[in-house]
Motif scaffolding. Sequence first.
Motif, PDB file in Angstrom:
ATOM      1  N   VAL A  28      -3.255   7.084  -1.303  1.00  0.00           N
ATOM      2  CA  VAL A  28      -2.990   5.694  -1.685  1.00  0.00           C
ATOM      3  C   VAL A  28      -4.086   5.261  -2.659  1.00  0.00           C
ATOM      4  O   VAL A  28      -5.084   5.961  -2.834  1.00  0.00           O
ATOM      5  CB  VAL A  28      -2.983   4.759  -0.451  1.00  0.00           C
ATOM      6  CG1 VAL A  28      -1.866   5.123   0.501  1.00  0.00           C
ATOM      7  CG2 VAL A  28      -4.332   4.792   0.270  1.00  0.00           C
ATOM      8  N   PHE A  65      -9.481   7.728   7.153  1.00  0.00           N
ATOM      9  CA  PHE A  65      -9.369   7.399   5.733  1.00  0.00           C
ATOM     10  C   PHE A  65     -10.659   7.807   5.033  1.00  0.00           C
ATOM     11  O   PHE A  65     -11.736   7.779   5.617  1.00  0.00           O
ATOM     12  CB  PHE A  65      -9.163   5.893   5.539  1.00  0.00           C
ATOM     13  CG  PHE A  65      -7.940   5.345   6.212  1.00  0.00           C
ATOM     14  CD1 PHE A  65      -6.760   5.162   5.506  1.00  0.00           C
ATOM     15  CD2 PHE A  65      -7.959   5.018   7.563  1.00  0.00           C
ATOM     16  CE1 PHE A  65      -5.634   4.671   6.127  1.00  0.00           C
ATOM     17  CE2 PHE A  65      -6.839   4.516   8.189  1.00  0.00           C
ATOM     18  CZ  PHE A  65      -5.661   4.351   7.469  1.00  0.00           C
ATOM     19  N   ASP A  99      -7.351   3.392  -3.735  1.00  0.00           N
ATOM     20  CA  ASP A  99      -8.519   3.112  -2.909  1.00  0.00           C
ATOM     21  C   ASP A  99      -8.602   1.640  -2.525  1.00  0.00           C
ATOM     22  O   ASP A  99      -9.161   1.298  -1.482  1.00  0.00           O
ATOM     23  CB  ASP A  99      -9.796   3.520  -3.660  1.00  0.00           C
ATOM     24  CG  ASP A  99     -11.023   3.486  -2.768  1.00  0.00           C
ATOM     25  OD1 ASP A  99     -10.997   4.144  -1.709  1.00  0.00           O
ATOM     26  OD2 ASP A  99     -11.991   2.788  -3.117  1.00  0.00           O
ATOM     27  N   HIS A 150      -4.355   0.966   6.980  1.00  0.00           N
ATOM     28  CA  HIS A 150      -5.122   1.078   8.219  1.00  0.00           C
ATOM     29  C   HIS A 150      -4.714  -0.006   9.215  1.00  0.00           C
ATOM     30  O   HIS A 150      -4.502   0.265  10.400  1.00  0.00           O
ATOM     31  CB  HIS A 150      -6.617   0.962   7.921  1.00  0.00           C
ATOM     32  CG  HIS A 150      -7.476   0.833   9.135  1.00  0.00           C
ATOM     33  ND1 HIS A 150      -7.835  -0.390   9.673  1.00  0.00           N
ATOM     34  CD2 HIS A 150      -8.023   1.771   9.948  1.00  0.00           C
ATOM     35  CE1 HIS A 150      -8.572  -0.195  10.752  1.00  0.00           C
ATOM     36  NE2 HIS A 150      -8.717   1.093  10.929  1.00  0.00           N
ATOM     37  N   ALA A 190      -5.288   9.059   3.339  1.00  0.00           N
ATOM     38  CA  ALA A 190      -4.978   8.407   4.609  1.00  0.00           C
ATOM     39  C   ALA A 190      -4.275   9.426   5.495  1.00  0.00           C
ATOM     40  O   ALA A 190      -3.281  10.038   5.085  1.00  0.00           O
ATOM     41  CB  ALA A 190      -4.077   7.196   4.389  1.00  0.00           C
ATOM     42  N   TRP A 249      -6.084   1.022   0.926  1.00  0.00           N
ATOM     43  CA  TRP A 249      -6.030   1.778   2.179  1.00  0.00           C
ATOM     44  C   TRP A 249      -6.258   0.898   3.402  1.00  0.00           C
ATOM     45  O   TRP A 249      -5.765   1.191   4.492  1.00  0.00           O
ATOM     46  CB  TRP A 249      -7.005   2.948   2.176  1.00  0.00           C
ATOM     47  CG  TRP A 249      -8.467   2.628   2.228  1.00  0.00           C
ATOM     48  CD1 TRP A 249      -9.331   2.593   1.192  1.00  0.00           C
ATOM     49  CD2 TRP A 249      -9.253   2.324   3.390  1.00  0.00           C
ATOM     50  NE1 TRP A 249     -10.604   2.279   1.617  1.00  0.00           N
ATOM     51  CE2 TRP A 249     -10.580   2.109   2.971  1.00  0.00           C
ATOM     52  CE3 TRP A 249      -8.965   2.203   4.744  1.00  0.00           C
ATOM     53  CZ2 TRP A 249     -11.610   1.778   3.849  1.00  0.00           C
ATOM     54  CZ3 TRP A 249      -9.985   1.872   5.627  1.00  0.00           C
ATOM     55  CH2 TRP A 249     -11.287   1.671   5.185  1.00  0.00           C
ATOM     56  N   TYR A 271      -8.556   6.621  -5.806  1.00  0.00           N
ATOM     57  CA  TYR A 271      -7.609   6.901  -4.726  1.00  0.00           C
ATOM     58  C   TYR A 271      -8.337   7.208  -3.416  1.00  0.00           C
ATOM     59  O   TYR A 271      -9.526   7.515  -3.396  1.00  0.00           O
ATOM     60  CB  TYR A 271      -6.706   8.087  -5.110  1.00  0.00           C
ATOM     61  CG  TYR A 271      -5.918   7.822  -6.359  1.00  0.00           C
ATOM     62  CD1 TYR A 271      -4.799   6.975  -6.334  1.00  0.00           C
ATOM     63  CD2 TYR A 271      -6.307   8.381  -7.582  1.00  0.00           C
ATOM     64  CE1 TYR A 271      -4.080   6.720  -7.495  1.00  0.00           C
ATOM     65  CE2 TYR A 271      -5.590   8.131  -8.736  1.00  0.00           C
ATOM     66  CZ  TYR A 271      -4.486   7.296  -8.686  1.00  0.00           C
ATOM     67  OH  TYR A 271      -3.774   7.023  -9.826  1.00  0.00           O
ATOM     68  N   PHE A 305       0.850  -1.184   0.000  1.00  0.00           N
ATOM     69  CA  PHE A 305       0.000   0.000   0.000  1.00  0.00           C
ATOM     70  C   PHE A 305       0.890   1.240   0.000  1.00  0.00           C
ATOM     71  O   PHE A 305       0.689   2.175   0.757  1.00  0.00           O
ATOM     72  CB  PHE A 305      -0.956   0.007   1.205  1.00  0.00           C
ATOM     73  CG  PHE A 305      -0.348  -0.517   2.483  1.00  0.00           C
ATOM     74  CD1 PHE A 305       0.483   0.278   3.241  1.00  0.00           C
ATOM     75  CD2 PHE A 305      -0.606  -1.798   2.907  1.00  0.00           C
ATOM     76  CE1 PHE A 305       1.042  -0.183   4.413  1.00  0.00           C
ATOM     77  CE2 PHE A 305      -0.063  -2.280   4.085  1.00  0.00           C
ATOM     78  CZ  PHE A 305       0.768  -1.476   4.833  1.00  0.00           C
TER      79      PHE A 305
END
Length: 443
Positions: free
Chosen positions: A88, A62, A90, A97, A74, A93, A71, A4
């Motif tokens: 980042v 996010f 989509d 996280h 974050a 993410w 996209y 990521f």
Amino acid sequence: MGDFRPVANGLRTDHPVPGLPFINDERLPLDNPDAIERTGRDRGEGLWGRTDPLPGDGWVAFTTEPKNRAYAWAVHYHPEHGRTVVLVTDASWSGLHHDWVYSHTGFLYRHGGYWWDGTAWHRPGVVFDGAYERYDARPVRDALTITAADLLVHPADPGKAAVATIAGFTAHKTALPNWRDHLALWAEHHRRLPDARPLDECVVDLKAPELEPGLLVDRAGLAKIANIPEDDLPDPKYEDHKMPEPQAHGAGGPLWSQPVARDWAEQHHRAQGPGALLSATTSFGTPQPQGLVADHNRLTKVIQGDGKQTEEAAKTLAWWPAVSLTVGPNSLIPMSALRTTLIEAVLSHLATGVQKGRTGIWLGTLRRDVVEIFDWYVQRKPDHTANLLSEICLDAHTRLNVDPETVGKIIRRSLHLDSKLGEKTIDALLDMALPPSAKPSES
């Protein structure tokens, strides 16, 4: 760190990622994580958002970018070290996280997963410590933190840079060649922010001897460090996820730092080594776990003992009964239940010592019968040794507050006293299979 990697920096980030463009993030409510979440959450098909608190009053948030749904933004906020704002894809993410919230691997990632926790740089999470259910944190030797102030000491021309907009943005395939100019333009915007973080506290990168380009190794070099044939490495087409994220790419493919390669070798041997150590050759000339070979040989003698079968026939007749004893979900001996019983036997011993007020090695060695069952189990399930030891250490830590290193010492001492495996085999097995925190501390 998972796959990521950021594709751009938010203009109001405190910690720019080298080589990436800066995008105007003025529409993002950076001081309100709930509002960041609401930007995308339930706003339409393909949009999503989320926020979570972090220990110490920090938070992460996010959101899918509504104007460019390929996209997501974050944001990581740390009360002492400021905020990180990155873009980042989509689809990725959720991986970021997970690392920010659960993995205990800091919040800034550089050079293929090297991470910073606000105090020190560590190597990528490669060696998993089952006793704590997280990757072992391994500091980078002689690491030097590079700040925005360090980089802007050198001449740069913000006039040669531009701030991108999110609408129509497409990620660059290579790093910006004049990135220091873009950093200078970022710095101009950054200084105008209320309570702007000093540039000498805006972390950009790290420098370390192990990351020098000339010292990185390719697949052949990594295999040499691991002492395995290159063909035994995971297939790059189908098993690339089993390799650590590279620190760089060369003409011939991915490149890793030597310490990361050694970490991978350690993790590989921890998983694969016990099976090789506790293997034997069957009477058919094939390698199998020692215990299975012993069971087969014993049943062969039983079948041949009536004198009605030739040796070859007895071998053949004995094979599937030997396999059915311990292999498969319907094995005659319930191996999963035996494993649970073995774990509980070790924990019961430790609990008895704890209840009597004992600590450390004074918790005493395991009973001989428990050691005998351990021997029997690992000889038939050697590939499960690392997970078995990790679960024992984890449960001892969480249920009894006995530290993993103490558990490792007790197991080693108990096996030295009563195991039939032999001291050299015991030490080789435990050196490979114990979780990192259960091994003796380095002096």
